[in-house]
Design an enzyme around this catalytic site. Sequence first.
Site, PDB file in Angstrom:
ATOM      1  N   TYR A  68       5.747 -29.181 -26.196  1.00 32.51           N
ATOM      2  CA  TYR A  68       5.152 -27.857 -26.330  1.00 32.51           C
ATOM      3  C   TYR A  68       3.916 -27.915 -27.230  1.00 32.51           C
ATOM      4  O   TYR A  68       3.969 -28.510 -28.319  1.00 32.51           O
ATOM      5  CB  TYR A  68       6.150 -26.876 -26.951  1.00 32.51           C
ATOM      6  CG  TYR A  68       7.446 -26.728 -26.184  1.00 32.51           C
ATOM      7  CD1 TYR A  68       7.488 -26.873 -24.798  1.00 32.51           C
ATOM      8  CD2 TYR A  68       8.634 -26.429 -26.844  1.00 32.51           C
ATOM      9  CE1 TYR A  68       8.671 -26.726 -24.099  1.00 32.51           C
ATOM     10  CE2 TYR A  68       9.827 -26.277 -26.144  1.00 32.51           C
ATOM     11  CZ  TYR A  68       9.835 -26.431 -24.781  1.00 32.51           C
ATOM     12  OH  TYR A  68      11.015 -26.291 -24.089  1.00 32.51           O
ATOM     13  N   ASP A  94      20.794 -24.580 -25.488  1.00 33.38           N
ATOM     14  CA  ASP A  94      20.546 -25.073 -26.845  1.00 33.38           C
ATOM     15  C   ASP A  94      19.824 -24.002 -27.675  1.00 33.38           C
ATOM     16  O   ASP A  94      18.909 -24.284 -28.436  1.00 33.38           O
ATOM     17  CB  ASP A  94      19.703 -26.351 -26.794  1.00 33.38           C
ATOM     18  CG  ASP A  94      18.387 -26.159 -26.038  1.00 33.38           C
ATOM     19  OD1 ASP A  94      18.297 -25.220 -25.227  1.00 33.38           O
ATOM     20  OD2 ASP A  94      17.457 -26.950 -26.252  1.00 33.38           O
ATOM     21  N   LYS A 141       9.247 -31.527 -19.934  1.00 32.62           N
ATOM     22  CA  LYS A 141       9.439 -30.078 -19.827  1.00 32.62           C
ATOM     23  C   LYS A 141       8.387 -29.416 -20.702  1.00 32.62           C
ATOM     24  O   LYS A 141       8.268 -29.741 -21.890  1.00 32.62           O
ATOM     25  CB  LYS A 141      10.838 -29.690 -20.295  1.00 32.62           C
ATOM     26  CG  LYS A 141      11.075 -28.181 -20.399  1.00 32.62           C
ATOM     27  CD  LYS A 141      12.401 -27.909 -21.101  1.00 32.62           C
ATOM     28  CE  LYS A 141      12.562 -26.440 -21.452  1.00 32.62           C
ATOM     29  NZ  LYS A 141      13.744 -26.192 -22.308  1.00 32.62           N
TER      30      LYS A 141
END
Length: 275
Positions: free
Chosen positions: A156, A37, A188
């Site tokens: 993140y 991606d 993630k």
Amino acid sequence: MGIFELNPVGTTSALGREIRLRRIIGADGRLMTVALDQAVPRGVAPRLADLKTVFDKIADADPDAFTVFKGVAGHLLSGRAKQVPLIIKGSTFCVDFHLTYDATVGQVADCLRLGADAIAVGISAGSENQVAMLEMLSAVTEEAHKWGLPVICHAYPSGELWGDRKGSTESVMYAARAAAECGTDIVKTWYTGSAEEFKKVVDATPTLVVAAGGAPTPKPIDVLNQAAAVMDAGGAGMTAGRNIWGADDPGAMVHALKAVIHDGADPSEAVKLLG
């Protein structure tokens, strides 16, 4: 009273979620997935200009799953005799234009229509857009779970409000925990530099945690060492993009990472798979 067994899921969406998660996660509870991606968040890298060729090399090495945007899934998968578990990226940032805001670009309905096994969405923790991102993540998770679709959050700590704490174990732990608190199935997040520091993130996150492969490493063994540290920390695996499709032999890199993540191979041995 005699002992009897209950069907734990009945005809609810819990069974669909379980089946799809089992397609992505190996029998050992670990996963090694490939991120394709790249184009929207970071631009069209030369290696990915011919996406189909690179994908075929990667897919032939049997990663546990791969992540793409909905518009290219059919280009890559249609007509393939052997399929690869599909994760649709439902949101995206852009390093040049909206680094801390993930725009919604895919829906749960898109994933179900395309036969995907999970939806992935991102949040920028510690940014001025955090409120909107958490609302988006929570709404997607609620809708996805209603239909038996697992959710992966790319959590993140990329926000500008962290100051010099951005990327610290504290910030990564916060981002991962926020995603778990919103109900995501897999988190993630950024690798924190060592097994000892990443273990703090894993221990504080009550769901599966995988590390992002990050920027291209100077030497191939570096990403294998990172994967080994993630596993030593109790992580569930790794999702890598640039360190796989940017490798001299993307398929060989998939095999090497699988050896470390699934087989517990030492990186010094796994690197020999690269030729």
